[in-house]
Design an enzyme around this catalytic site. Structure first.
Site, PDB file in Angstrom:
ATOM      1  N   CYS A   1       0.852  -1.191   0.000  1.00  0.00           N
ATOM      2  CA  CYS A   1       0.000   0.000   0.000  1.00  0.00           C
ATOM      3  C   CYS A   1       0.896   1.254   0.000  1.00  0.00           C
ATOM      4  O   CYS A   1       1.726   1.394  -0.893  1.00  0.00           O
ATOM      5  CB  CYS A   1      -0.941  -0.074   1.202  1.00  0.00           C
ATOM      6  SG  CYS A   1      -2.213   1.175   1.252  1.00  0.00           S
TER       7      CYS A   1
ATOM      8  N   ASP B   1      -7.991  -2.864  -8.567  1.00  0.00           N
ATOM      9  CA  ASP B   1      -7.517  -1.758  -7.718  1.00  0.00           C
ATOM     10  C   ASP B   1      -7.732  -0.426  -8.432  1.00  0.00           C
ATOM     11  O   ASP B   1      -7.568  -0.334  -9.654  1.00  0.00           O
ATOM     12  CB  ASP B   1      -6.019  -1.964  -7.432  1.00  0.00           C
ATOM     13  CG  ASP B   1      -5.538  -1.149  -6.233  1.00  0.00           C
ATOM     14  OD1 ASP B   1      -6.264  -0.226  -5.803  1.00  0.00           O
ATOM     15  OD2 ASP B   1      -4.439  -1.439  -5.726  1.00  0.00           O
TER      16      ASP B   1
ATOM     17  N   HIS C   1      -7.020  -3.961  -4.279  1.00  0.00           N
ATOM     18  CA  HIS C   1      -5.978  -3.437  -3.418  1.00  0.00           C
ATOM     19  C   HIS C   1      -5.832  -4.336  -2.185  1.00  0.00           C
ATOM     20  O   HIS C   1      -6.795  -4.904  -1.703  1.00  0.00           O
ATOM     21  CB  HIS C   1      -6.372  -2.015  -2.990  1.00  0.00           C
ATOM     22  CG  HIS C   1      -5.264  -1.223  -2.412  1.00  0.00           C
ATOM     23  ND1 HIS C   1      -4.284  -0.634  -3.188  1.00  0.00           N
ATOM     24  CD2 HIS C   1      -4.954  -0.912  -1.142  1.00  0.00           C
ATOM     25  CE1 HIS C   1      -3.434   0.008  -2.407  1.00  0.00           C
ATOM     26  NE2 HIS C   1      -3.820  -0.149  -1.155  1.00  0.00           N
TER      27      HIS C   1
END
Lengths: 87, 248
Positions: B124, B185, B217
């Site tokens: 991330c 994502d 994600h």
């Protein structure tokens, strides 16, 4: 911050967290990845008192629909309540 | 009977950016080594249990691993509460992050059981910081960026703390890079991943980018609904294949 931009407001009031009541001076709102809510994104709402440290924080993670419904009931409660208290 | 296995996992302190003493969580196999090192960069949520589990997973695979607490200076406190402060501030300052990564690499190389090689992996926001660090430092030997958002940041995504898009630093990439992404994502989107690939290609870098269908994600995050078992299992194979190849 992964994707969202944090919206911030100075506020006056109190919040009750795990350690009891504390005064709050900051509200934060961001739509981003939640830590606990079971969704990929959520409206993350914080009530905080930065002067008391990072731990003085009451956090809520809501779905987008829930967050919008919250906005609506806050507006309705304010409108009705203020009218009532003005007499 | 299988051979003896053991590891040591503990909080450590090391010299980070500007010589600041920074905390981290480290795990290593119990043995003489030599072991390659791996730096693990946490998500925006800070040095939470999930990240510590990844550090121990690295140790179980024969790596000395350390996850620096990139939010150390905004603490002390519960990692999620400290992360809220960092989010409000606009994220970690990039220069500080790079300095902390350099300190973590030096820590790993200083260990008597180090093989002298150090890789980096991040998730991330840590995936973005992995790309940033790999393009800023020459002390890394392999990198794995997992769904790093805003690597290909637009002007509106930049601020004083993060003034340059990592993709614009690609010329400085000094080690092989593996990128793992999810097709569903939005940050990074498949289109942004294509842009990253073109930039790596243009600069003649050693890289592999892989995008998983049916994953979005944070598909490695097994404590959140974003977890995707097939992508995560295959992803871990690619991660350890990459590190074994470049750090062994």
């Amino acid at each position: 911050m992964c994707a969202g931009t944090v919206e911030v407001a100075d506020v006056e009031g109190s919040a009750k967290g795990a350690g009891g009541w504390f005064s709050v001076s900051r509200a934060r709102a961001v739509y981003d990845h939640p830590f606990h809510a079971q969704s990929d994104e959520a409206l993350i709402l914080d009530f905080a008192n930065p002067e008391r440290g990072a731990g003085s924080r009451l956090a809520v993670e809501l779905s987008a629909d829930s967050a919008r419904e919250l906005v609506r009931i806050i507006e309705r409660a304010l409108e009705a309540g203020q009218a009532q208290h003005r007499g | 009977m299988a051979g003896y296995e053991g590891m040591l996992a503990e909080t450590v302190m090391f010299d980070g950016h500007d010589g600041d003493l920074v905390s981290g969580y480290m795990a290593r196999p119990l043995g003489a080594g030599p072991y390659p090192g791996v730096i693990v960069l946490h998500e925006i949520f800070g040095l939470v249990t999930h990240v510590k589990e990844i550090v121990r997973k690295m140790a179980a695979h024969g790596y000395a691993a350390v996850a620096p607490d990139l939010h150390h200076r905004e603490g002390p406190g519960d990692p999620e509460d400290v992360a809220a402060v960092v989010r409000e501030a606009g994220g970690n300052p990039d220069a500080r992050t790079v300095g902390d990564v350099a300190g973590a690499a030096a820590l790993l190389r200083s260990l008597p059981y180090s093989n002298g090689k150090v890789g980096i992996i991040g998730y991330c926001s840590g995936g973005r910081q992995t790309y940033l660090a790999a393009c800023s430092l020459e002390s890394l030997d392999a990198a794995v960026s997992c769904y790093g958002g805003r690597i290909a940041a637009g002007p509106g995504d930049l601020n004083e703390r993060q003034p340059v898009a990592p993709i614009d630093m690609t010329a400085g990439l000094s080690c092989p890079l593996l990128g793992l992404f999810g097709a569903e994502d939005a940050s990074p989107s498949p289109g942004q991943v294509e842009v990253i690939g073109r930039e790596l290609e243009r600069h003649g870098k050693s890289y592999e980018l892989h995008t998983y269908e049916d994953a979005g994600h944070a598909f490695f995050a097994d404590y959140r609904p974003s977890y995707r078992q097939q992508a995560a299992v295959d992803g871990w194979e690619r991660v350890f294949g990459w590190f074994d190849k470049h750090l062994g």
